[in-house]
Design a protein around this motif. Structure first.
Motif, PDB file in Angstrom:
ATOM      1  N   ASP A  52       0.822  -1.209   0.000  1.00 22.13           N
ATOM      2  CA  ASP A  52       0.000   0.000   0.000  1.00 22.13           C
ATOM      3  C   ASP A  52       0.855   1.257   0.000  1.00 22.13           C
ATOM      4  O   ASP A  52       0.523   2.250  -0.665  1.00 22.13           O
ATOM      5  CB  ASP A  52      -0.939  -0.008   1.207  1.00 22.13           C
ATOM      6  N   LYS A  53       1.966   1.241   0.752  1.00 23.84           N
ATOM      7  CA  LYS A  53       2.862   2.393   0.781  1.00 23.84           C
ATOM      8  C   LYS A  53       3.519   2.622  -0.580  1.00 23.84           C
ATOM      9  O   LYS A  53       3.719   3.755  -1.011  1.00 23.84           O
ATOM     10  CB  LYS A  53       3.937   2.205   1.856  1.00 23.84           C
ATOM     11  N   GLU A  56       1.032   4.232  -2.766  1.00 22.56           N
ATOM     12  CA  GLU A  56       0.792   5.610  -2.329  1.00 22.56           C
ATOM     13  C   GLU A  56       1.933   6.546  -2.722  1.00 22.56           C
ATOM     14  O   GLU A  56       1.706   7.634  -3.268  1.00 22.56           O
ATOM     15  CB  GLU A  56       0.611   5.634  -0.807  1.00 22.56           C
ATOM     16  N   ILE A  57       3.170   6.133  -2.452  1.00 24.18           N
ATOM     17  CA  ILE A  57       4.315   7.017  -2.657  1.00 24.18           C
ATOM     18  C   ILE A  57       4.674   7.173  -4.132  1.00 24.18           C
ATOM     19  O   ILE A  57       4.973   8.272  -4.604  1.00 24.18           O
ATOM     20  CB  ILE A  57       5.538   6.502  -1.864  1.00 24.18           C
ATOM     21  N   GLY A  59       2.734   6.030  -6.830  1.00 23.31           N
ATOM     22  CA  GLY A  59       1.631   6.018  -7.780  1.00 23.31           C
ATOM     23  C   GLY A  59       1.669   4.825  -8.706  1.00 23.31           C
ATOM     24  O   GLY A  59       1.337   4.931  -9.896  1.00 23.31           O
TER      25      GLY A  59
END
Length: 270
Positions: A52-53, A56-57, A59
């Protein structure tokens, strides 16, 4: 072997914590890290948190396969060396352990604080396994709390399983862990964990099975959880057995390697 014989070559990127939480956030590495991820045919991460990170970071639009770290069975995991326990805790004290690279993210001073609080209730010894920049701060805190004689700073060690199996509870109060391999190693030794509930640790330390978790920095709660384990022999025995069974059932090398092989085959077939 599968990749070696493949044509054309496929690229698999496996993400670990430092890739994303440290290197990836450094502007000088951001673009090259993003490029490496985007150009890969397949991407894996060692926890759902890290997946997930990453998305998020960076894209990331491609799917990221979660494949956890693994553990191998080793004779020392269940050796429970009486001589070692007597050396660390000659009066039969409870033994707490911690294993890390002693970086700030590991919050090693919290281990000392937990030991101090637990020791107010029952006799305790602590094994601090590993080395790193925060060791001197942890040693200083042990002196301030007047428990230095009860805290053994062992430095880097090779016989990790032998040491872990001699302990009663493993402490991992980290600010963040993408997975928490040291906790898994302790679990494989039948040692329940008390950890923070951050990052991949929420996925690894199954409540009431592998141990218990608390909020980052909640030293009082972690101390209470340690006492809850060690003061009730039935709870301690149950967690010791279930933590090892859980570790080997879910993170055994055979299971995880097969997951990798299946993933590689899927990527090669595309």
């Amino acid at each position: 072997e599968i990749l070696k014989n493949a044509h054309p070559l496929k690229v698999i990127t496996t993400l670990h914590g430092t890739d994303i939480t440290l290197v990836g956030r450094d502007p000088s590495f951001m673009e090259v890290t993003r490029f490496s991820i985007e150009q890969s045919n397949g991407i894996t991460a060692v926890s759902r948190y890290l997946r997930d990170k990453t998305i998020e970071i960076f894209g990331v639009k491609k799917p990221v396969e979660v494949i956890y770290n693994f553990i191998e069975e080793h004779p020392d995991q269940q050796k429970k060396c009486a001589a070692l326990r007597h050396k660390i805790a000659p009066a039969g004290e409870i033994i707490l352990s911690h294993l890390s690279n002693f970086r700030p993210v590991k919050r090693v001073e919290d281990v000392i604080e937990i030991a101090f609080r637990v020791r107010q209730k029952i006799p305790v010894k602590v094994m601090m396994i590993g080395d790193g920049p925060e060791r001197s701060r942890a040693e200083a805190r042990a002196r301030e709390l007047n428990i230095s004689e009860h805290v053994h700073f062992l430095g880097r060690q090779d016989d990790i399983y032998l040491l872990l199996s001699a302990s009663d509870v493993f402490l991992m109060p980290s600010r963040l862990e993408s997975f928490g391999l040291a906790a898994l190693e302790a679990m494989a030794c039948g040692v329940p964990c008390v950890s923070s509930n951050t990052g991949g640790l929420k996925e690894l330390v199954k409540e009431g099975v592998a141990g218990y978790t608390a909020e980052v920095g909640d030293i009082d709660r972690m101390s209470q959880l340690v006492l809850q384990i060690v003061q009730d022999s039935k709870i301690k025995e149950k967690l010791s057995s279930s933590s090892r069974d859980y570790a080997l059932a879910n993170f055994h090398v055979n299971k995880i390697v097969q997951h990798y092989l299946d993933f590689y085959k899927k990527i090669l077939a595309q």
